[in-house]
Structures are given as C-alpha cells and as structure tokens.
Design a protein around this motif. Structure first.
Motif, PDB file in Angstrom:
ATOM      1  N   UNK A 121       0.971  -1.309  -0.062  1.00 26.01           N
ATOM      2  CA  UNK A 121       0.033  -0.347  -0.130  1.00 26.01           C
ATOM      3  C   UNK A 121       0.907   1.503  -0.210  1.00 26.01           C
ATOM      4  N   UNK A 122       0.091   2.244  -0.473  1.00 31.99           N
ATOM      5  CA  UNK A 122       0.978   3.467  -1.061  1.00 31.99           C
ATOM      6  C   UNK A 122       0.483   4.573  -0.268  1.00 31.99           C
ATOM      7  N   UNK A 123       0.548   4.821   1.243  1.00 39.22           N
ATOM      8  CA  UNK A 123      -0.505   5.963   2.222  1.00 39.22           C
ATOM      9  C   UNK A 123       0.045   7.844   1.002  1.00 39.22           C
ATOM     10  N   UNK A 124       1.040   7.870   0.287  1.00 43.33           N
ATOM     11  CA  UNK A 124       0.908   9.741   0.295  1.00 43.33           C
ATOM     12  C   UNK A 124       1.360   8.968  -1.730  1.00 43.33           C
ATOM     13  N   UNK A 125       1.125  10.022  -2.528  1.00 40.79           N
ATOM     14  CA  UNK A 125       1.945  10.498  -3.450  1.00 40.79           C
ATOM     15  C   UNK A 125       2.877   9.831  -3.841  1.00 40.79           C
ATOM     16  N   UNK A 126       3.888  10.474  -2.721  1.00 39.49           N
ATOM     17  CA  UNK A 126       5.590  10.688  -2.774  1.00 39.49           C
ATOM     18  C   UNK A 126       6.007   9.660  -1.916  1.00 39.49           C
ATOM     19  N   UNK A 127       5.063   8.952  -1.444  1.00 40.95           N
ATOM     20  CA  UNK A 127       5.877   7.278  -1.137  1.00 40.95           C
ATOM     21  C   UNK A 127       5.683   6.693  -2.385  1.00 40.95           C
ATOM     22  N   UNK A 128       4.568   6.489  -3.385  1.00 42.45           N
ATOM     23  CA  UNK A 128       4.832   6.360  -4.576  1.00 42.45           C
ATOM     24  C   UNK A 128       5.964   6.758  -5.028  1.00 42.45           C
ATOM     25  N   UNK A 129       6.044   7.895  -5.983  1.00 39.95           N
ATOM     26  CA  UNK A 129       7.640   8.687  -6.456  1.00 39.95           C
ATOM     27  C   UNK A 129       8.973   8.064  -5.741  1.00 39.95           C
ATOM     28  N   UNK A 130       9.046   8.399  -4.589  1.00 40.70           N
ATOM     29  CA  UNK A 130       9.850   6.931  -4.315  1.00 40.70           C
ATOM     30  C   UNK A 130      10.001   6.160  -4.675  1.00 40.70           C
ATOM     31  N   UNK A 131       9.380   5.018  -5.269  1.00 34.26           N
ATOM     32  CA  UNK A 131       9.727   3.969  -5.296  1.00 34.26           C
ATOM     33  C   UNK A 131       9.578   3.608  -6.843  1.00 34.26           C
ATOM     34  N   UNK A 132       9.282   4.743  -7.516  1.00 31.15           N
ATOM     35  CA  UNK A 132       8.781   5.093  -9.065  1.00 31.15           C
ATOM     36  C   UNK A 132       9.663   5.986  -9.349  1.00 31.15           C
ATOM     37  N   UNK A 133      10.919   6.959  -9.204  1.00 27.26           N
ATOM     38  CA  UNK A 133      10.885   8.178  -9.897  1.00 27.26           C
ATOM     39  C   UNK A 133      10.476   8.355 -11.004  1.00 27.26           C
ATOM     40  N   UNK A 134       9.989   8.122 -12.037  1.00 25.19           N
ATOM     41  CA  UNK A 134       9.664   8.502 -13.166  1.00 25.19           C
ATOM     42  C   UNK A 134       8.272   8.689 -13.019  1.00 25.19           C
ATOM     43  N   UNK A 136       4.690  10.789 -11.459  1.00 26.93           N
ATOM     44  CA  UNK A 136       4.429  12.189 -10.615  1.00 26.93           C
ATOM     45  C   UNK A 136       2.660  11.904 -10.576  1.00 26.93           C
ATOM     46  N   UNK A 137       3.448  11.933  -9.353  1.00 29.04           N
ATOM     47  CA  UNK A 137       1.469  11.660  -8.845  1.00 29.04           C
ATOM     48  C   UNK A 137       0.995  12.987  -7.415  1.00 29.04           C
ATOM     49  N   UNK A 138      -0.090  13.450  -7.307  1.00 26.09           N
ATOM     50  CA  UNK A 138      -0.085  14.378  -6.378  1.00 26.09           C
ATOM     51  C   UNK A 138       0.126  13.923  -4.890  1.00 26.09           C
ATOM     52  N   UNK A 139       0.402  15.192  -3.965  1.00 26.67           N
ATOM     53  CA  UNK A 139       0.731  13.986  -2.695  1.00 26.67           C
ATOM     54  C   UNK A 139      -0.891  13.273  -2.009  1.00 26.67           C
ATOM     55  N   UNK A 140      -2.178  14.293  -2.066  1.00 27.30           N
ATOM     56  CA  UNK A 140      -2.917  13.889  -2.362  1.00 27.30           C
ATOM     57  C   UNK A 140      -3.495  11.932  -2.478  1.00 27.30           C
ATOM     58  N   UNK A 141      -2.698  11.685  -3.235  1.00 22.95           N
ATOM     59  CA  UNK A 141      -2.801   9.922  -3.605  1.00 22.95           C
ATOM     60  C   UNK A 141      -2.635   8.821  -2.951  1.00 22.95           C
ATOM     61  N   UNK A 142      -3.588   8.177  -3.089  1.00 15.20           N
ATOM     62  CA  UNK A 142      -3.125   7.006  -2.388  1.00 15.20           C
ATOM     63  C   UNK A 142      -3.382   5.743  -3.580  1.00 15.20           C
ATOM     64  N   UNK A 143      -2.096   4.521  -3.280  1.00 14.53           N
ATOM     65  CA  UNK A 143      -2.031   3.175  -4.002  1.00 14.53           C
ATOM     66  C   UNK A 143      -1.657   2.189  -3.669  1.00 14.53           C
ATOM     67  N   UNK A 144      -1.718   0.998  -4.491  1.00 16.67           N
ATOM     68  CA  UNK A 144      -1.251  -0.577  -3.963  1.00 16.67           C
ATOM     69  C   UNK A 144      -0.312  -0.637  -5.289  1.00 16.67           C
ATOM     70  N   UNK A 145       0.466  -1.782  -5.407  1.00 18.25           N
ATOM     71  CA  UNK A 145       1.272  -2.136  -5.884  1.00 18.25           C
ATOM     72  C   UNK A 145       1.349  -3.422  -5.540  1.00 18.25           C
ATOM     73  N   UNK A 146       1.240  -4.077  -6.818  1.00 20.64           N
ATOM     74  CA  UNK A 146       0.693  -5.203  -6.902  1.00 20.64           C
ATOM     75  C   UNK A 146       1.591  -6.067  -7.899  1.00 20.64           C
ATOM     76  N   UNK A 147       3.484  -6.943  -6.761  1.00 21.48           N
ATOM     77  CA  UNK A 147       3.875  -7.052  -7.976  1.00 21.48           C
ATOM     78  C   UNK A 147       3.571  -8.361  -8.827  1.00 21.48           C
TER      79      UNK A 147
END
Length: 395
Positions: A121-134, A136-147
């Motif tokens: 799970x990703x609680x923020x946009x910056x947490x996503x970008x920290x893993x995938x720097x290419x 860009x998402x708003x800081x308000x974003x939430x998400x999840x990654x399935x490998x």
C-alpha cells in the motif's frame, strides 16, 4: 457443408481461449473469425486485441474478476511452454487514485486475503514516487502495487499462443466472418460473408462487441458499445531502457476531460519502434447503435483531434520523458448491465454466449474462455462460480 460438434464464432482472446479448452476433449471443434485486417476499408468487423500491450492485474473490482484474473495468470507459463510464444511480462501493476482512498482500495485488503495475494500500500503520492521516480502523482494520492505476476500481456501474441495450442489438439481454424446463425432440429447452420456454410450441434458466440450485429442471435444482449482512444508515445532507445521496469499503471483520475487512465511502459510495436501506451475515457466518447457507426469509427474516426489533450495528461504522469512522436489508435469496448461478462446458454438451446467483458477481458480472457467451455461440456459452471455471476441480460 462442414460439420462440427461445436463452433466458436469469434477469433478474439475469449473465443481462442474457449476453443483451446474445448479442443482438449476429443471433439471436432472449429473456431471461425477473420484475421486482423490489413485494410480497414475492406474489413467488416474489428477487435481491440490488435495491440502489443494490455494491463495485467490480479485484484479485480470484485471476487469474480479477481478469480478470473488469478486463474488466467496461473495458466500463462503453461500456455507459453506449450505454444513456444512468450506474451507475459510480470513487471507489476500500480493502482493510484489522486484524491485518496476509493472503494477499490478499501476492499483490496479483503480480496487479497481471500485469494492469498499480497500488495504494497502507498499512503501518499510521494511514497509512490519514492519507489518509482519516473512517475509523478499529487501528494493526496493513495495506491497499491501488485508485483509479479501482475504486469502486462501482449494480446496479439496471447491470441497467437492460444490458437497454436488449439491447432496442436486438431482444432480447425477457419478465416471467415459469420453473418447468420440458424437453429434447426439437428443443431445450427452458420453462414459466412463469403457464402460458406457450416453446421454444428452447439455454438459458442464470442464475437466481442459485434455479438449483437448481423443475424447471430434472435435476442440481442443488453450491451453498451463505446469507443476508446489510445495514445502511443514513441521513445528513443535510451528512454525505453530507463523505463524497462516501470509497472503498468491504473490511474483513477477524473478531472472533467479525462477519466480512468491506464498506462503501460514502452514496448515494441510492429514498426520496430518502442511506444508508451496510454488510454482513458473522455466526455466526447461515442456510444454506438449500429455496425455502420462502428465501421466508420475504425476506418475514419478522428482520434488524432485528442492528441494534445492526451499528451498533456501523459506528461503530467511521466514529466521527464521526451517522446519523439505521438499517434493514436481506435478501439471499442462493451459494457454489460452488472459489470461482469455474460456467459451462459441463450434462450435458444445449444447457443451459448461469452461477451460483455467491460474492457477487462484481455487480462482474464483465458479464464473466461475456460468458464464458457466448461459450461458447454458439462452444462454447468466450474466450481466457485454461480449463474448470477455471469447472468445474461437482454435488450
């Protein structure tokens, strides 16, 4: 007149999967459908599998879609080994909502637990970008990654692989377009555009968005047909290499001009170049009422008028890319009443349908085909599925 036990009408991803599974049972099976057209002006029907990349996720909108996704990916290695054709790239799948948690993210943990799946799970946009720097998402974003095994598939090669296995089991592959299905005492007679006639005891109608056209069924399915525009952004070899491990993206944006973006890392297309693929819904999308409208869309639709809008959205998500060129492709999707496929026997005994896949069928077409074939062979759905899951609604 050629006679078969079962004819599958429609040579797309679902039809090819169903035909493959039917061919395992020592019956005389034919699949009938046209090849991918070289000249759209001469083609009667079209399909959305004329493509190199589709998103593959595991956790679906509900338990039915999740089960279909999981059952499909669990077969990919076998299909690849049996056919010798590689079509699956398990690069992962990222789901992001720029406004925060939504119903999909809310129920993901429960579905993952039920099917013994994992995600990050990703609680923020910056947490996503920290893993995938290419990205860009708003800081308000939430998400999840399935490998892995989430990622992407090549639908052209998946279709080729399914038909290769079908051929290995003595299936009959016929390049033709069926325009008429007639029921009689001993089964069905089908007639093609070229005037060829075929007979079968049972029929599986898997003609995608064209299932309601021509004289294929006495009762039309309750489906909405909609266009979809794809943007392809051509990258140079250096950019392609940099993004080689980028996970597929499902981006639940809705900003009034674009909605529900999906994006796939650069893959090679038949012209030898590498393109990022992005698709979405837009307010100007067209809903089709007849086949002439669909044919006009595929042949002459003005999809290029949306290049600038789609380009802007792409560059918001991947701000550091520098595409060499942009082009568009035209597709079609169909939507059912309940948001799941229609799979079942129609009111005409022996005529079955598998359609209404809501834009999700590529990632789970193998399982949809298996469910349909099991129903034809056993007169019941496979274990873990209920009739209401795929209930057919008519116009």
């Amino acid at each position: 007149m050629d006679k078969f036990d079962i004819i599958v009408i429609g040579k797309g991803l679902v039809g090819s999967a169903a035909a493959k599974y039917l061919s395992f049972k020592n019956k005389k099976i034919a699949i009938i459908g046209p090849q991918e057209p070289l000249d759209y002006n001469k083609s009667i029907v079209f399909a959305s599998h004329y493509d190199q990349a589709r998103v593959q996720r595991l956790i679906g909108k509900d338990s039915v879609w999740t089960r279909l996704n999981l059952e499909s990916v669990n077969q990919y290695q076998t299909i690849q080994e049996q056919s010798g054709i590689h079509f699956h790239d398990p690069t992962g799948c990222l789901y992001v909502n720029p406004t925060g948690e939504d119903s999909y993210l809310y129920q993901a943990a429960s579905l993952a637990s039920d099917f013994k799946l994992t995600f990050k799970p990703y609680p923020t946009g910056s947490a996503i970008v920290n893993d995938f720097s290419a990205y860009h998402f708003p800081e308000s974003s939430k998400g999840l990654l399935e490998q892995s095994p989430a990622g992407l598939i090549n639908p052209r090669l998946l279709l080729k692989a399914q038909l290769a296995v079908f051929d290995q089991h003595q299936g009959i592959n016929i390049n033709d377009t069926i325009l008429d299905i007639t029921h009689h005492n001993h089964g069905y007679t089908v007639t093609s555009h070229d005037g060829n006639i075929y007979h079968a005891s049972e029929i599986l109608l898997a003609a995608g968005s064209f299932v309601n056209f021509f004289n294929l069924s006495a009762q039309k399915l309750d489906l909405k047909l909609k266009n979809e525009i794809i943007l392809l952004a051509r990258l140079n070899p250096e950019q392609t290499k940099e993004l080689a491990k980028l996970p597929s993206l499902l981006y639940e944006i809705d900003n009034g001009t674009t909605e529900g973006i999906y994006l796939i890392k650069p893959v090679q297309y038949p012209d030898g170049n590498y393109y990022i693929k992005m698709g979405c819904n837009m307010p100007e999308d067209i809903y089709f009422d007849n086949i002439e409208q669909v044919q006009q869309w595929f042949r002459n639709g003005n999809s290029d008028q949306f290049i600038n809008r789609l380009k802007q959205e792409l560059l918001k998500i991947l701000p550091n890319i520098e595409p060499l060129a942009y082009l568009t492709k035209r597709c079609i999707i169909n939507r059912s009443i309940h948001g799941r496929p229609y799979i079942g026997e129609t009111h005409q005994p022996g005529l079955y349908v598998a359609s209404g896949c809501n834009g999700y069928s590529a990632m789970c077409s193998d399982a949809i085909g298996r469910v349909a074939s099991h129903l034809l062979l056993n007169k019941k759905l496979p274990e873990n599925y209920a009739v209401k899951d795929f209930e057919i609604f008519y116009q």
